[in-house]
Each structure stands twice: as C-alpha cells, then as structure tokens.
Design a protein around this motif. Structure first.
Motif, PDB file in Angstrom:
ATOM      1  N   PHE A   1       0.848  -1.193   0.000  1.00  0.00           N
ATOM      2  CA  PHE A   1       0.000   0.000   0.000  1.00  0.00           C
ATOM      3  C   PHE A   1       0.884   1.243   0.000  1.00  0.00           C
ATOM      4  N   ILE A   2       0.511   2.213  -0.834  1.00  0.00           N
ATOM      5  CA  ILE A   2       1.236   3.483  -0.872  1.00  0.00           C
ATOM      6  C   ILE A   2       0.195   4.599  -0.968  1.00  0.00           C
ATOM      7  N   GLY A   3       0.406   5.692  -0.286  1.00  0.00           N
ATOM      8  CA  GLY A   3      -0.547   6.784  -0.430  1.00  0.00           C
ATOM      9  C   GLY A   3      -0.116   8.054   0.266  1.00  0.00           C
ATOM     10  N   GLN A   4      -0.701   9.165  -0.182  1.00  0.00           N
ATOM     11  CA  GLN A   4      -0.463  10.416   0.527  1.00  0.00           C
ATOM     12  C   GLN A   4      -1.266  10.403   1.815  1.00  0.00           C
ATOM     13  N   GLN A   5      -0.730  11.029   2.846  1.00  0.00           N
ATOM     14  CA  GLN A   5      -1.400  11.032   4.132  1.00  0.00           C
ATOM     15  C   GLN A   5      -1.634  12.463   4.604  1.00  0.00           C
ATOM     16  N   LYS A   6      -2.888  12.742   4.964  1.00  0.00           N
ATOM     17  CA  LYS A   6      -3.207  14.053   5.536  1.00  0.00           C
ATOM     18  C   LYS A   6      -3.316  13.920   7.051  1.00  0.00           C
ATOM     19  N   GLY A   7      -3.301  15.037   7.744  1.00  0.00           N
ATOM     20  CA  GLY A   7      -3.442  15.020   9.197  1.00  0.00           C
ATOM     21  C   GLY A   7      -4.805  15.519   9.624  1.00  0.00           C
ATOM     22  N   ARG A   8      -5.214  15.104  10.835  1.00  0.00           N
ATOM     23  CA  ARG A   8      -6.566  15.437  11.248  1.00  0.00           C
ATOM     24  C   ARG A   8      -6.669  16.694  12.113  1.00  0.00           C
ATOM     25  N   ASN A   9      -5.615  17.016  12.855  1.00  0.00           N
ATOM     26  CA  ASN A   9      -5.632  18.282  13.595  1.00  0.00           C
ATOM     27  C   ASN A   9      -4.436  19.132  13.148  1.00  0.00           C
TER      28      ASN A   9
END
Lengths: 318, 280
Positions: A112-120
């Motif tokens: 699995f590969i992907g861009q990751q965003k943050g929640r706070n």
C-alpha cells in the motif's frame, strides 16, 4: 465537534430533531413510533435528494471533509496486519507519503502506498497537508520496486492537494521525481491499482496514479489543477471556484464518462466521512475483486494494456 | 518677424516614410538593450552578440537551425485541438484556439519533424510558447507520442525541445493524462535503447517538467533558462520570502544535479551531433 458543510445542515437539523423526539418519548413515556418512522423516511429522502444532485463544487468540499477517512485509516480497516516502511534511502522519510506491506484476509499481501493528511493542526503540519516532497515520490517508487521484486501487487491511495511547491522541493527535483514515477510505473511487472480517495490534484496525484485500474471514490475529484488555482489563473480572482469546478469536469462521473478512469467506487449515503467502516468495506471488496482479475493476466500483457490505455487518452482533430 | 515663412502647416511626412530603416531590420536585445542587425542575430542563432541572451525562438527556428539544409518533413502538421470539455472561462476555449491560430499561424503548441542533423537521422518535437503559453493539451501529448513512435519504428534518436508553462487547464483531465501518455512512450523508447535528449528552454515548468522534459537520457538546457516544477510566484507565496537570485535558472538546476549540461545555442547542433555519434 462535527464539521458540517452548508448542504449537510438541513439533514443534520432533521437528525437532531429525531434525537430530540426519541429523548422526549423516553422522558414522557409516549409512543412516537409513527412520528419517528415518518421522520426517518423524510431524512433518507432528503439525503438521497441532496446527494444525487450535488454540484461539482460540493463534491470537492466532500473530498476535503475534515472527517473523511485518510490513507492510513483505510489501510488499518482493510488489513489484518500492516507493516509501515519508511524513507527514500537518500534524503529523508516523507511523512506526507506513507507505505508498507499489508495483509488482506490472509489472501493477499499488498504494497500500500498513499499520501497522508493530518486530522488536527499538529498532524496536518506533520503530514505537510498531504503534499509530498520529492523524497516522498522517491520513497513511493522504492516501495513499488520492492513490491515488484517480491512479486506483490501495488495499491496506491491518492489524496493530495498537490505536490509541495517549496524551495527545497525544487532544489531536490520535484519535477524529475514525479516524471520518473510516472514513467517507471508503466513498466511495473506486478498489478497496480490506483484509487482516488479524496483529492487528486494534478502531477502530485499522477505521480502515484499510473495503474492497470484507476478508480475514483464517489465523492472525490481528480484534475490538472484545483478549482481555486484555476479560478485565480483563468479568471484572475479567487472568487470563481464554483465555475472553475464546473468547467474542469473533475468529478468521478465526469472522469469516467471522458474515459480517463476505469470506474467509480460508491460511498455510504452522505459520504465516506459518515461511515468509515462502510467505506473501507466497499474499498476492500473492490481491491480484492480487481486483484483477483488482474492476477489472471500475463504480466507482459498487463504492461502493454496499461500503456495502451493511457496512450488513447486525449481528443484531437485531424 | 521670422526670416522665412512656412508655406504648409505642421509636419506632413507620414510616420512610415520617416523611418530610416525598414521594419524588422534591427533587433533590440531585451536583456542588454543593444540593437543588433537581424541578419547578424540570425547568424548567431538568435542569441545576442553582446550579452549572449538567448531569444525565445519557436519550432520553426529550431528546425532551421538543426536540420541539414533546413530540409525536414513535418509529422501531423494539420492536427488541431478538440474541445472535449466545452470549456469556458472568460472566453470560450474554441474561440481562444481560433484566435491563437490566427495570431500565430500555428495549429498548436508543438510541432514534430524528421530529417537529418549532420547526416544523422533525427526526430525533433519542438514547442511554441506563443501558442497559449506552450501549454500541453491533447494535441501536444499526441504529437509527441507519435514522434516517439516514429523514432521507435525507425530506430532514430528523439530530441524534445520544451518551452512551456505546463498543462493546458482548458483540457483539464485530458491534459493531465498527456503527462502519462508521453511518459509511457518514453518508457518504450528507453527499453528499445534509443537515445532521448531533452532540451529544456526558457521557460519549462509545471506538468511538462514533471513528465517528458525531465526524462531524457540527457537533460540539457540553454543558458539562463527558467526550469522548475512550481512557478516562482507560487513558491514565493508558499514560503513567504523572496527567492534567492538565480533560483530555478538552468545553472541552478545543473548545480543541483538535474541537468547534464548547458549548451550555447550556437554550439547546439555540433554538440548534439558529437553526443549522438558517441552513442552509435
């Protein structure tokens, strides 16, 4: 605090009313079965109506919903086990690009590969708002080549407002990193599935989005530029984002009808942010189904089909 | 009382008749402001004989500069843009295309031609910045793809001359996928072991940098060219500081390891020939 988009508010109001009604019923010991039933139906009706008539800009808003599941949320829900792998072996470990081996139902080992965003706020900064630097793309490619080496399929989950437009990113060759990924992904001998799970902005998205199957979740967008930037360039003002979203035809339906993606993955009614488990379940089923089909194809044929598919894209007059 | 009286009133020479030199005889360098005879400017491959500023030339000039006796065959000369999205911003895309065609005499932002360079067969795709900022839409992607196909079929080197602001927004998703299409063809070219030289000229940015322009076996550039992924304005807004001098210049990109060499346009033909001969 739940975040509500403008068009979600009337639904939320009715839902609050429903809760209130049930509370009153219990407190005063009255039978409200009929009223609850009719209100529930009304909510469902309103939801269906709202979500089947979303404008393109509203889809963009949903794709960026702060409660939406991000890459690691999906991976956690899809995989029985996941081992994250870090670093590009050259400069750094890009926190905006994650990846690793995961197990799906003991049937498939998948990279699995992907861009990751943050929640706070803190996480958002840590993840650089899901905007990878060149080392993120190089990390992604390293992981893909490793998957190829061990003959494991690659699944890319795309969710980015774009590749990071920073000074160091330029110094370290942002353009070159993305270009190399695009080219080399065509030649991967293993199956590659790419799924837009949120925002698919331009080269920053395409840098991990060349695959045998390119799919979009229902409430996502994928285009060459964000509606805001498009508005600022073509209309010379930030105020035309709605018009820009319409003009860009950037929704899953648009992209499918233009033959630029292979399929759409439905989301729970109201959007993936309302039901992470439901969204992940569908995603998992789709990944399993596609992998089973792609595994049956000869690797050389897969590569040629991949090249052929992208080579056909475009409309010219002769 | 004056000694002479004017018979006719005012100055009567029409403006055109007053010019000492016919139009287009002199070229003024935008960098050092020196006036140069256009013939001399052409002899110097459209570079300034005083400060070596490389003028932003188009496909026609590169073809004439590189192909022997300026003999070449253009591929797909009539290919033009469609309007698959019926795109309208402040102007209809179709109207924009039409008026640009009229203004520039070009069909789109790239032309591909085949011919010989010092006797070596070569395919060249060269971009024209004058056509909507050299933006990459379906036509640009398709013409480059077919140029690479030609190189694959005839086993001859491919030279890409980029000069572009990036993807063409009016073709949105279609334009994005041209990055994939051209890169796919380049993957095939690389596998066939056919040389690919990418010449990045002023300016090369955005989706063009992030696809075919950076994928050369040799990435080369002209002096002073602006090369980058994000444009300088966007980066400045992101970091909230002024950019260092020379940031994103060809020399800067060479220093950071993303170019093989910078070549003076006057030496371009000979240097490319030597390079390709060494690969034979």
């Amino acid at each position: 605090m739940k975040t509500l988009l403008e068009f979600e508010k009337p639904i939320a109001e009715l839902e609050d009313k429903l809760i209130e009604m049930r509370k009153l019923a219990i407190e005063n010991n009255v039978d409200v079965t009929e009223a609850v039933k009719s209100l529930t139906e009304k909510i469902l009706e309103l939801k269906q109506e709202t979500f089947s008539n979303l404008t393109r800009w509203q889809r963009v808003q949903l794709s960026r919903h702060p409660d939406r599941p991000y890459t690691l949320d999906y991976i956690e829900k899809i995989c029985s086990e996941f081992i994250e792998i870090h670093g590009d072996r050259s400069v750094a470990d890009d926190k905006a690009m994650v990846g690793g081996f995961g197990n799906i139902d003991d049937e498939f080992s998948v990279m699995f590969i992907g861009q990751q965003k943050g929640r706070n706020t803190k996480q958002r900064q840590y993840r650089n708002f899901g905007m990878p630097n060149p080392e993120g793309y190089r990390k992604a490619l390293r992981l893909m080549k490793m998957a190829e080496k061990f003959n494991k399929p690659v699944v890319c989950l795309i969710d980015t407002p774009g590749a990071f437009p920073g000074l160091e990113a330029e110094e370290r060759g942002q353009g070159e990193a993305i270009a190399r990924n695009i080219r080399d992904m065509f030649m991967l001998k293993v199956p590659v599935i790419c799924i837009i799970i949120g925002e698919g902005a331009s080269g920053g998205a395409l840098g991990i989005a060349v695959g045998d199957k390119v799919l979009m979740m229902e409430n996502t967008w994928y285009s060459v530029i964000s509606p805001e930037s498009c508005s600022s360039i073509l209309w010379r003002s930030w105020n035309y984002k709605e018009q820009a979203a319409e003009a860009l035809k950037l929704t899953a339906n648009d992209m499918l009808s233009n033959g630029l993606i292979d399929g759409i993955i439905p989301e729970p009614l109201g959007g993936a942010h309302l039901d992470h488990d439901g969204a992940a379940k569908t995603l998992k089923e789709v990944i399993k189904r596609e992998l089973t089909a792609l595994n049956k194809v000869n690797p050389q044929v897969r590569i040629l089909d991949r090249i052929e598919k992208f080579s056909k894209m475009g409309v010219v007059q002769e | 009382m004056s000694w002479f009286t004017r018979k006719d009133k005012g100055i009567q020479t029409p403006t055109e008749a007053k010019r000492e030199a016919p139009d287009g005889l002199w070229y003024q360098c935008p960098s050092c402001k020196k006036a140069i005879h256009t013939r001399e400017h052409r002899v110097f491959a459209f570079t300034c004989s005083n400060c070596n500023y490389h003028e932003k030339i188009g496909s026609q000039e590169y073809f004439e500069l590189l192909f022997d006796e300026t003999k070449y065959t253009e591929l797909d000369p009539m290919m033009g843009s469609g309007d698959p999205l019926e795109f309208t911003d402040t102007k209809k895309y179709v109207d924009r295309i039409k008026s640009t065609e009229y203004k520039t005499g070009l069909k789109d932002a790239v032309r591909t031609a085949v011919g010989n360079m010092n006797g070596l067969p070569l395919t060249i795709s060269a971009m024209d910045f004058s056509f909507i900022g050299g933006s990459m839409g379906s036509v640009v992607g398709e013409k480059i793809a077919r140029g690479i196909d030609y190189s694959l079929k005839h086993k001859q080197p491919f030279l890409m001359i980029s000069r572009s602001g990036g993807a063409r927004m009016m073709e949105a998703g279609f334009s994005l996928m041209q990055m994939a299409k051209t890169s796919a063809k380049l993957a095939l070219l690389a596998e066939a072991g056919i040389p690919y030289i990418s010449l990045l000229t002023d300016p090369t940015t955005g989706g063009v940098t992030a696809s075919y322009a950076m994928l050369g076996d040799f990435n080369i550039s002209e002096p002073g060219a602006l090369i980058g992924f994000a444009g300088p304005r966007v980066i400045k807004e992101t970091i909230g500081k002024d950019l260092p001098k020379g940031f994103q210049s060809a020399e800067f990109v060479l220093e950071h390891g993303f170019l093989d060499f910078i070549v003076d346009r006057k030496d371009l033909k000979d240097k490319l020939t030597s390079l390709l001969q060494m690969l034979q």
